[in-house]
Design a protein around this motif. Structure first.
Motif, mmCIF file in Angstrom:
data_model
loop_
_atom_site.group_PDB
_atom_site.id
_atom_site.type_symbol
_atom_site.label_atom_id
_atom_site.label_comp_id
_atom_site.label_asym_id
_atom_site.label_seq_id
_atom_site.Cartn_x
_atom_site.Cartn_y
_atom_site.Cartn_z
ATOM 1 N N LEU A 43 42.735 42.429 41.935
ATOM 2 C CA LEU A 43 43.262 41.162 41.450
ATOM 3 C C LEU A 43 42.548 40.700 40.190
ATOM 4 O O LEU A 43 43.179 40.306 39.207
ATOM 5 N N ILE A 44 41.218 40.775 40.196
ATOM 6 C CA ILE A 44 40.443 40.220 39.089
ATOM 7 C C ILE A 44 40.034 41.299 38.090
ATOM 8 O O ILE A 44 39.671 41.004 36.962
ATOM 9 N N GLY A 45 40.131 42.572 38.499
ATOM 10 C CA GLY A 45 39.887 43.661 37.567
ATOM 11 C C GLY A 45 38.431 43.915 37.248
ATOM 12 O O GLY A 45 38.101 44.326 36.136
ATOM 13 N N ILE A 46 37.543 43.652 38.194
ATOM 14 C CA ILE A 46 36.125 43.914 37.971
ATOM 15 C C ILE A 46 35.632 44.892 39.020
ATOM 16 O O ILE A 46 36.241 45.041 40.075
ATOM 17 N N GLY A 54 45.771 46.929 35.045
ATOM 18 C CA GLY A 54 46.954 46.111 34.843
ATOM 19 C C GLY A 54 47.094 44.905 35.730
ATOM 20 O O GLY A 54 48.014 44.118 35.555
ATOM 21 N N GLY A 55 46.193 44.729 36.719
ATOM 22 C CA GLY A 55 46.335 43.559 37.586
ATOM 23 C C GLY A 55 47.722 43.515 38.197
ATOM 24 O O GLY A 55 48.257 44.545 38.608
ATOM 25 N N ILE A 56 48.321 42.334 38.238
ATOM 26 C CA ILE A 56 49.636 42.228 38.883
ATOM 27 C C ILE A 56 50.758 42.805 38.031
ATOM 28 O O ILE A 56 51.906 42.863 38.477
ATOM 29 N N ALA A 57 50.455 43.257 36.815
ATOM 30 C CA ALA A 57 51.452 44.014 36.047
ATOM 31 C C ALA A 57 51.669 45.390 36.674
ATOM 32 O O ALA A 57 52.683 46.034 36.439
ATOM 33 N N ASN A 58 50.717 45.819 37.485
ATOM 34 C CA ASN A 58 50.799 47.115 38.148
ATOM 35 C C ASN A 58 51.543 46.943 39.480
ATOM 36 O O ASN A 58 51.111 46.168 40.336
ATOM 37 N N ALA A 91 40.249 31.930 44.021
ATOM 38 C CA ALA A 91 40.520 31.565 42.625
ATOM 39 C C ALA A 91 39.341 30.832 41.991
ATOM 40 O O ALA A 91 39.032 31.026 40.813
ATOM 41 N N LEU A 92 38.674 29.988 42.760
ATOM 42 C CA LEU A 92 37.545 29.214 42.230
ATOM 43 C C LEU A 92 36.273 30.038 42.059
ATOM 44 O O LEU A 92 35.363 29.630 41.326
ATOM 45 N N SER A 93 36.186 31.180 42.713
ATOM 46 C CA SER A 93 34.926 31.919 42.762
ATOM 47 C C SER A 93 34.378 32.260 41.382
ATOM 48 O O SER A 93 33.187 32.062 41.121
ATOM 49 N N CYS A 94 35.211 32.760 40.490
ATOM 50 C CA CYS A 94 34.720 33.125 39.145
ATOM 51 C C CYS A 94 34.266 31.901 38.370
ATOM 52 O O CYS A 94 33.248 31.934 37.672
ATOM 53 N N LEU A 95 35.018 30.805 38.481
ATOM 54 C CA LEU A 95 34.670 29.590 37.732
ATOM 55 C C LEU A 95 33.371 28.986 38.238
ATOM 56 O O LEU A 95 32.513 28.575 37.451
ATOM 57 N N ARG A 96 33.192 28.941 39.562
ATOM 58 C CA ARG A 96 31.959 28.379 40.120
ATOM 59 C C ARG A 96 30.748 29.256 39.800
ATOM 60 O O ARG A 96 29.669 28.748 39.504
ATOM 61 N N THR A 97 30.950 30.570 39.841
ATOM 62 C CA THR A 97 29.861 31.480 39.519
ATOM 63 C C THR A 97 29.471 31.349 38.046
ATOM 64 O O THR A 97 28.284 31.279 37.708
ATOM 65 N N ALA A 98 30.469 31.288 37.169
ATOM 66 C CA ALA A 98 30.186 31.141 35.733
ATOM 67 C C ALA A 98 29.451 29.834 35.454
ATOM 68 O O ALA A 98 28.510 29.797 34.647
ATOM 69 N N THR A 99 29.844 28.771 36.137
ATOM 70 C CA THR A 99 29.181 27.473 35.951
ATOM 71 C C THR A 99 27.727 27.561 36.396
ATOM 72 O O THR A 99 26.820 27.100 35.698
ATOM 73 N N HIS A 111 42.353 28.387 31.335
ATOM 74 C CA HIS A 111 43.751 28.072 31.676
ATOM 75 C C HIS A 111 44.550 29.349 31.936
ATOM 76 O O HIS A 111 45.339 29.403 32.888
ATOM 77 N N ARG A 112 44.329 30.369 31.107
ATOM 78 C CA ARG A 112 45.038 31.640 31.314
ATOM 79 C C ARG A 112 44.604 32.276 32.632
ATOM 80 O O ARG A 112 45.442 32.790 33.381
ATOM 81 N N TYR A 113 43.309 32.241 32.915
ATOM 82 C CA TYR A 113 42.798 32.785 34.178
ATOM 83 C C TYR A 113 43.453 32.069 35.361
ATOM 84 O O TYR A 113 43.932 32.712 36.298
ATOM 85 N N TRP A 114 43.490 30.745 35.298
ATOM 86 C CA TRP A 114 44.030 29.995 36.436
ATOM 87 C C TRP A 114 45.524 30.257 36.608
ATOM 88 O O TRP A 114 46.001 30.424 37.736
ATOM 89 N N ARG A 115 46.252 30.334 35.498
ATOM 90 C CA ARG A 115 47.689 30.622 35.586
ATOM 91 C C ARG A 115 47.911 31.998 36.214
ATOM 92 O O ARG A 115 48.775 32.168 37.069
ATOM 93 N N TYR A 116 47.110 32.983 35.805
ATOM 94 C CA TYR A 116 47.213 34.329 36.375
ATOM 95 C C TYR A 116 46.942 34.312 37.876
ATOM 96 O O TYR A 116 47.672 34.914 38.667
#
Length: 197
Positions: A43-46, A54-58, A91-99, A111-116
Protein backbone atom coordinates in the motif's frame (compact mmCIF):
# COMPACT_ATOMS: atom_id res chain seq x y z
CA UNK A 1 4.88 -0.40 15.62
CA UNK A 2 2.46 2.52 16.06
CA UNK A 3 -0.24 0.59 14.20
CA UNK A 4 0.20 -2.74 15.95
CA UNK A 5 0.90 -1.33 19.41
CA UNK A 6 -2.28 0.73 19.16
CA UNK A 7 -4.14 -2.42 18.16
CA UNK A 8 -2.93 -4.51 21.09
CA UNK A 9 -3.88 -1.81 23.63
CA UNK A 10 -7.51 -2.20 22.53
CA UNK A 11 -8.88 -5.49 23.89
CA UNK A 12 -12.14 -4.79 22.04
CA UNK A 13 -10.28 -5.16 18.73
CA UNK A 14 -8.03 -8.01 19.86
CA UNK A 15 -11.15 -10.11 20.47
CA UNK A 16 -12.37 -9.60 16.89
CA UNK A 17 -11.72 -12.79 14.94
CA UNK A 18 -10.05 -14.48 17.91
CA UNK A 19 -10.42 -18.25 17.83
CA UNK A 20 -9.34 -19.06 21.38
CA UNK A 21 -8.88 -17.51 24.79
CA UNK A 22 -5.07 -17.41 24.65
CA UNK A 23 -4.12 -14.89 22.01
CA UNK A 24 -4.77 -12.78 18.98
CA UNK A 25 -4.20 -14.91 15.87
CA UNK A 26 -4.08 -11.82 13.66
CA UNK A 27 -1.23 -10.34 15.71
CA UNK A 28 0.79 -13.54 15.47
CA UNK A 29 0.44 -13.49 11.68
CA UNK A 30 1.33 -9.79 11.48
CA UNK A 31 4.51 -10.07 13.53
CA UNK A 32 5.46 -13.18 11.58
CA UNK A 33 5.22 -11.33 8.28
CA UNK A 34 1.75 -12.36 7.10
CA UNK A 35 -0.72 -10.83 4.67
CA UNK A 36 -1.35 -7.74 6.81
CA UNK A 37 2.35 -6.83 6.69
CA UNK A 38 2.40 -7.46 2.93
CA UNK A 39 -0.68 -5.24 2.67
CA UNK A 40 1.09 -2.34 4.40
CA UNK A 41 4.24 -2.69 2.32
CA UNK A 42 2.30 -2.85 -0.97
CA UNK A 43 0.00 0.00 0.00
CA UNK A 44 2.66 2.51 1.03
CA UNK A 45 5.48 1.17 -1.14
CA UNK A 46 8.22 0.95 1.47
CA UNK A 47 10.35 -1.90 2.66
CA UNK A 48 11.03 -5.12 0.79
CA UNK A 49 12.16 -4.51 -2.80
CA UNK A 50 10.40 -7.69 -3.98
CA UNK A 51 6.95 -6.16 -3.56
CA UNK A 52 5.10 -5.12 -6.73
CA UNK A 53 5.47 -1.55 -7.98
CA UNK A 54 2.68 0.89 -8.59
CA UNK A 55 0.64 0.81 -5.39
CA UNK A 56 -3.05 0.63 -6.22
CA UNK A 57 -2.24 1.24 -9.89
CA UNK A 58 -1.12 -2.39 -9.81
CA UNK A 59 -4.09 -4.82 -10.20
CA UNK A 60 -2.41 -7.31 -7.86
CA UNK A 61 -2.26 -4.70 -5.09
CA UNK A 62 -5.90 -3.73 -5.64
CA UNK A 63 -6.90 -7.38 -5.44
CA UNK A 64 -4.87 -7.81 -2.23
CA UNK A 65 -6.61 -4.81 -0.64
CA UNK A 66 -10.06 -6.02 -1.66
CA UNK A 67 -9.44 -9.62 -0.54
CA UNK A 68 -7.97 -8.54 2.79
CA UNK A 69 -10.90 -6.19 3.38
CA UNK A 70 -13.37 -9.00 2.66
CA UNK A 71 -11.48 -11.27 5.06
CA UNK A 72 -11.57 -8.69 7.86
CA UNK A 73 -15.25 -7.87 7.36
CA UNK A 74 -16.04 -11.55 7.80
CA UNK A 75 -14.25 -11.77 11.16
CA UNK A 76 -16.54 -12.68 14.03
CA UNK A 77 -17.36 -9.49 15.97
CA UNK A 78 -16.20 -7.07 13.26
CA UNK A 79 -18.10 -3.76 12.90
CA UNK A 80 -17.72 -1.01 10.31
CA UNK A 81 -16.56 1.39 13.02
CA UNK A 82 -13.66 -0.92 13.87
CA UNK A 83 -12.61 -1.24 10.23
CA UNK A 84 -12.71 2.54 9.77
CA UNK A 85 -10.70 3.02 12.95
CA UNK A 86 -8.01 0.55 11.95
CA UNK A 87 -7.81 2.06 8.45
CA UNK A 88 -7.49 5.51 10.04
CA UNK A 89 -4.60 4.35 12.22
CA UNK A 90 -2.89 2.90 9.13
CA UNK A 91 -3.33 6.16 7.20
CA UNK A 92 -2.14 8.30 10.13
CA UNK A 93 0.93 6.18 10.84
CA UNK A 94 3.29 7.87 8.37
CA UNK A 95 2.17 11.38 9.35
CA UNK A 96 2.51 10.74 13.09
CA UNK A 97 5.90 9.09 12.63
CA UNK A 98 7.16 11.97 10.47
CA UNK A 99 5.95 14.48 13.06
CA UNK A 100 7.72 12.62 15.87
CA UNK A 101 10.93 12.46 13.83
CA UNK A 102 10.61 16.21 13.11
CA UNK A 103 10.63 15.67 9.36
CA UNK A 104 9.48 18.64 7.30
CA UNK A 105 6.47 17.59 5.25
CA UNK A 106 5.38 19.39 2.10
CA UNK A 107 1.70 20.30 2.47
CA UNK A 108 0.89 19.33 -1.12
CA UNK A 109 2.61 15.97 -0.64
CA UNK A 110 0.58 15.40 2.52
CA UNK A 111 -2.65 16.11 0.65
CA UNK A 112 -1.65 13.75 -2.17
CA UNK A 113 -0.67 11.08 0.36
CA UNK A 114 -3.99 11.39 2.17
CA UNK A 115 -6.01 11.31 -1.05
CA UNK A 116 -4.14 8.15 -2.12
CA UNK A 117 -4.74 6.46 1.23
CA UNK A 118 -8.43 7.38 1.25
CA UNK A 119 -8.95 5.85 -2.20
CA UNK A 120 -6.81 2.82 -1.40
CA UNK A 121 -8.58 2.07 1.85
CA UNK A 122 -11.97 2.27 0.13
CA UNK A 123 -10.88 -0.97 -1.56
CA UNK A 124 -10.30 -2.35 1.93
CA UNK A 125 -13.87 -1.32 2.81
CA UNK A 126 -13.15 1.72 4.99
CA UNK A 127 -14.45 5.27 4.68
CA UNK A 128 -12.09 8.02 5.84
CA UNK A 129 -12.68 11.75 6.15
CA UNK A 130 -9.97 14.42 6.19
CA UNK A 131 -6.89 13.68 8.27
CA UNK A 132 -7.71 16.10 11.11
CA UNK A 133 -11.14 14.52 11.59
CA UNK A 134 -9.72 10.98 11.35
CA UNK A 135 -7.02 11.82 13.88
CA UNK A 136 -9.60 13.19 16.33
CA UNK A 137 -11.93 10.21 15.78
CA UNK A 138 -9.11 7.72 16.31
CA UNK A 139 -7.93 9.46 19.47
CA UNK A 140 -11.50 9.43 20.85
CA UNK A 141 -11.87 5.74 19.99
CA UNK A 142 -8.62 4.93 21.82
CA UNK A 143 -9.64 7.06 24.81
CA UNK A 144 -12.92 5.12 25.06
CA UNK A 145 -11.56 1.62 24.57
CA UNK A 146 -7.88 1.45 25.57
CA UNK A 147 -7.07 -1.00 28.31
CA UNK A 148 -5.35 -4.23 29.17
CA UNK A 149 -6.63 -7.76 29.52
CA UNK A 150 -5.03 -11.13 30.21
CA UNK A 151 -3.18 -11.18 26.87
CA UNK A 152 -2.02 -7.56 26.55
CA UNK A 153 1.37 -8.07 28.19
CA UNK A 154 2.16 -11.14 26.07
CA UNK A 155 1.16 -9.31 22.88
CA UNK A 156 3.23 -6.23 23.75
CA UNK A 157 6.19 -8.40 24.71
CA UNK A 158 5.95 -10.15 21.34
CA UNK A 159 5.93 -6.81 19.49
CA UNK A 160 8.77 -5.23 21.44
CA UNK A 161 10.88 -8.40 21.20
CA UNK A 162 10.38 -8.61 17.44
CA UNK A 163 11.04 -4.90 16.80
CA UNK A 164 13.08 -3.38 19.66
CA UNK A 165 14.66 -0.78 17.37
CA UNK A 166 11.27 0.90 16.91
CA UNK A 167 10.40 1.31 20.61
CA UNK A 168 11.44 4.97 20.87
CA UNK A 169 9.56 6.04 17.76
CA UNK A 170 6.52 4.09 18.87
CA UNK A 171 6.63 5.90 22.20
CA UNK A 172 6.30 9.28 20.54
CA UNK A 173 3.60 8.36 18.04
CA UNK A 174 1.04 6.58 20.22
CA UNK A 175 -2.20 8.19 21.29
CA UNK A 176 -2.04 9.13 25.00
CA UNK A 177 -4.29 6.34 26.27
CA UNK A 178 -2.48 3.64 24.32
CA UNK A 179 0.81 4.99 25.65
CA UNK A 180 -0.54 4.85 29.20
CA UNK A 181 -1.56 1.20 28.76
CA UNK A 182 1.90 0.28 27.44
CA UNK A 183 3.69 2.19 30.20
CA UNK A 184 1.54 0.57 32.89
CA UNK A 185 1.69 -2.95 31.45
CA UNK A 186 5.35 -2.97 30.45
CA UNK A 187 6.92 -0.59 32.98
CA UNK A 188 9.54 -3.10 34.14
CA UNK A 189 10.74 -3.80 30.57
CA UNK A 190 10.64 -0.28 29.11
CA UNK A 191 13.55 2.17 29.11
CA UNK A 192 13.18 4.87 31.79
CA UNK A 193 12.79 7.65 29.22
CA UNK A 194 9.89 5.76 27.61
CA UNK A 195 7.97 5.52 30.86
CA UNK A 196 8.66 9.14 31.90
CA UNK A 197 7.88 10.74 28.53
Amino acid sequence: MFIFTTYVTLPLLCHVGSTDEHGAPMLRRIVGGGREKEFLVCLIGIGDQSVPDGGIANPMVRRLLTDLGNLHRDFQGMHGEYLDFFAGVIALSCLRTATFLKLTLNVDDCHRYWRYLRHSLMLFGAELGDWEAVSEDCERFVARHAGADYRTKANLTQLFTAHPEHMATCSGTLFPESRRVVATTMSAQLPAEWVSR
